[in-house]
Design a protein around this motif. Structure first.
Motif, PDB file in Angstrom:
ATOM      1  N   LEU A   3       4.106  -2.701  -2.772  1.00  0.00           N
ATOM      2  CA  LEU A   3       3.004  -3.316  -3.534  1.00  0.00           C
ATOM      3  C   LEU A   3       1.853  -2.325  -3.661  1.00  0.00           C
ATOM      4  O   LEU A   3       1.371  -1.797  -2.654  1.00  0.00           O
ATOM      5  N   ASP A   4       1.427  -2.072  -4.878  1.00  0.00           N
ATOM      6  CA  ASP A   4       0.266  -1.196  -5.083  1.00  0.00           C
ATOM      7  C   ASP A   4      -0.329  -1.508  -6.445  1.00  0.00           C
ATOM      8  O   ASP A   4       0.348  -2.078  -7.313  1.00  0.00           O
ATOM      9  N   LEU A   5      -1.612  -1.159  -6.627  1.00  0.00           N
ATOM     10  CA  LEU A   5      -2.239  -1.367  -7.935  1.00  0.00           C
ATOM     11  C   LEU A   5      -1.740  -0.336  -8.935  1.00  0.00           C
ATOM     12  O   LEU A   5      -1.745  -0.557 -10.136  1.00  0.00           O
ATOM     13  N   ARG A   6      -1.335   0.827  -8.391  1.00  0.00           N
ATOM     14  CA  ARG A   6      -0.945   1.948  -9.257  1.00  0.00           C
ATOM     15  C   ARG A   6       0.565   1.954  -9.517  1.00  0.00           C
ATOM     16  O   ARG A   6       1.323   1.338  -8.775  1.00  0.00           O
ATOM     17  N   ASP A   7       0.966   2.707 -10.575  1.00  0.00           N
ATOM     18  CA  ASP A   7       2.384   3.008 -10.784  1.00  0.00           C
ATOM     19  C   ASP A   7       2.616   4.413 -10.244  1.00  0.00           C
ATOM     20  O   ASP A   7       1.687   5.211 -10.182  1.00  0.00           O
ATOM     21  N   MET A  14      -2.485  -1.125   3.646  1.00  0.00           N
ATOM     22  CA  MET A  14      -3.437  -0.979   2.542  1.00  0.00           C
ATOM     23  C   MET A  14      -4.780  -0.477   3.053  1.00  0.00           C
ATOM     24  O   MET A  14      -5.501   0.230   2.373  1.00  0.00           O
ATOM     25  N   TYR A  60      -3.966 -11.572   2.425  1.00  0.00           N
ATOM     26  CA  TYR A  60      -2.514 -11.387   2.313  1.00  0.00           C
ATOM     27  C   TYR A  60      -1.846 -11.595   3.677  1.00  0.00           C
ATOM     28  O   TYR A  60      -0.818 -12.275   3.789  1.00  0.00           O
ATOM     29  N   HIS A  89       3.285  -5.138  -8.596  1.00  0.00           N
ATOM     30  CA  HIS A  89       1.831  -5.289  -8.574  1.00  0.00           C
ATOM     31  C   HIS A  89       1.413  -6.703  -8.163  1.00  0.00           C
ATOM     32  O   HIS A  89       0.232  -6.994  -8.069  1.00  0.00           O
ATOM     33  N   ASP A  90       2.396  -7.574  -7.977  1.00  0.00           N
ATOM     34  CA  ASP A  90       2.058  -8.973  -7.720  1.00  0.00           C
ATOM     35  C   ASP A  90       2.452  -9.369  -6.287  1.00  0.00           C
ATOM     36  O   ASP A  90       3.639  -9.427  -5.939  1.00  0.00           O
ATOM     37  N   GLY A 109       0.850  -1.200   0.000  1.00  0.00           N
ATOM     38  CA  GLY A 109       0.000   0.000   0.000  1.00  0.00           C
ATOM     39  C   GLY A 109       0.878   1.241   0.000  1.00  0.00           C
ATOM     40  O   GLY A 109       1.675   1.432   0.923  1.00  0.00           O
TER      41      GLY A 109
END
Ligand code: HSE
Length: 411
Positions: free
Chosen positions: A41-45, A75, A84, A57-58, A8
């Protein structure tokens, strides 16, 4: 060198990465080794960020990397954070978190899993932002019987109430300001309706009384109905309005817990806890009252608690320093309606004053400038919550409009 992962990259996550970087020398001294963030770790760049190269992202990359033994889960929310966290603990990695929703909802289970796998699950940042409260409660104050714990546990609502009290700022403007400062939850309903404070009092009560207190068992009221008129009446009474989360153990062993706005006297230490600050009062039989005070929300205060937990995990590798509490039965928390309460009530109607006096006897009436002629505000005598509910219905039956009802507490 210890390599860690941060899940996050929001307000708290970016604070964690920044703090690990900025204070690396003192962190090394305290942890006994360098601590380096390997993955974010995040969904975004985040192409503009100087940490862009660490972003992945994984989740499986973190899970399967034997170099990672400590992970910061910042997160928020239940899923995927819960899945997780379970998988990381089961894989023998320690997890530290600021995620109060997850700790309040699943703490007993995650702590048990950590213990079974000989790793740690630490959550200092889940209550009080940068204020040390979790560790002092289960370590420094461990010799006490704690009869009661009460506090201002949400920075956003305290910020809003302070703006309303000091500057007569309208509610919505104060909320927007709190959001822009990074204090509020993604969905600020959790702040203003009391759910966030509820999760935090659940964590504190579980910790202090050793049995999981679930948020759905705790009667919760937020601040959305608090008006500037209430603020003025509180001032006339001799105090301020604060959102208070509280818990105590009854003589029969059951627990009482509640979150609600309350009149707090100017003489109480909690009355001067303003802006984004939190204040938590712990009543121990050996210590008497102990009050913890500091910034309850925001990027770096919260990151401070997360990184403190990371350092502890690194130092404690191979030993368990996280606590455990038991899961609980349905009757752990008592029916709040049976608890004693005192209320400030504000009513309107031609017969309001007479009806209130007939119902309660002699009353202390409050005053404010420019109150309409038919408005009357007063402090009730102590009754049970259930009796006071009945009394409010009775007033309405007599044609009296009930504008406000706020508890009066004496911390
Ligand atoms: N929204 C929370 C607050 C953040 O305002 O207190 C810290 O838990």
């Amino acid at each position: 060198m210890e390599k860690i992962a941060v899940m996050g990259f929001g307000v708290v996550g970016s604070g964690v990465v920044e703090l690990c970087d900025k204070n690396s020398a003192s962190i090394r001294r305290r942890a006994g080794t360098d601590i380096e963030v390997k993955y974010i770790l995040d969904l975004r760049d985040f192409p503009e960020s100087s940490y862009a190269g660490m972003v992945i992202h994984d989740f499986e990359t973190i899970l399967n990397d034997p170099e990672i033994s400590v992970v910061a889960e910042v997160m928020g929310g239940m899923e995927p954070a819960f899945t997780y966290s379970k998988r990381l603990l089961s894989a023998g990695k320690s997890v530290v978190t600021s995620n109060k929703e997850l700790v309040a909802g699943k703490g007993a289970e995650l702590l048990r899993l950590a213990k079974e796998n000989n790793v740690n699950y630490l959550f200092e940042a889940s209550v009080g932002g940068g204020i040390p409260i979790i560790r002092p409660l289960h370590m420094c104050l461990a010799a006490n019987e704690i009869s009661e714990i009460a506090g201002i546990l949400n920075g956003t609502t305290n910020f809003i109430l302070t703006k309303m009290i000091r500057e007569s700022m309208p509610f919505s403007e104060a909320l927007s300001l709190a959001q822009s400062l990074g204090y509020a939850e993604r969905d600020p309903t959790a702040d203003v309706e009391g759910a966030d404070a509820c999760r935090k009092i659940c964590i504190l009560a579980s910790l202090v009384y050793g049995r999981h207190v679930y948020p759905q068992e705790v009667h919760t009221e937020g601040i959305t109905r608090v008006s500037l008129c209430d603020v003025q009446y509180a001032e006339d009474w001799g105090g301020v309005i604060k959102l208070i989360g509280r818990a105590r153990q009854l003589p029969d062993g059951r627990l009482f817990a509640m979150v609600s706005p309350a009149f707090i006297s100017h003489e109480s230490q909690l009355s001067s806890v303003d802006d984004v600050f939190n204040g938590i009062l712990v009543r121990g039989d050996a210590t008497g009252d102990v009050v913890f005070y500091g910034k309850g929300a925001g990027k770096l205060p919260t990151a401070s608690a997360v990184v403190g937990d990371i350092i502890d995990c690194v130092k404690a590798e191979g030993t368990i320093c996280s606590l455990c509490w038991a899961d609980s039965a349905a009757d752990t928390v008592c029916d709040w309606r049976q608890a004693p309460a005192v209320f400030y009530l504000c009513c309107r109607g031609r017969k309001a004053k007479a009806a209130a006096s007939a119902l309660f006897g002699e009353l202390r009436f409050l005053h404010r400038a420019e109150a309409p002629e038919e408005e009357c505000a007063f402090i009730t005598p102590e009754r049970t919550e259930a009796q006071l509910e009945e009394a409010k219905k009775q007033l309405e039956k007599e044609g009296v409009e009930l504008c406000s009802a706020i508890r009066v507490l004496d911390y």
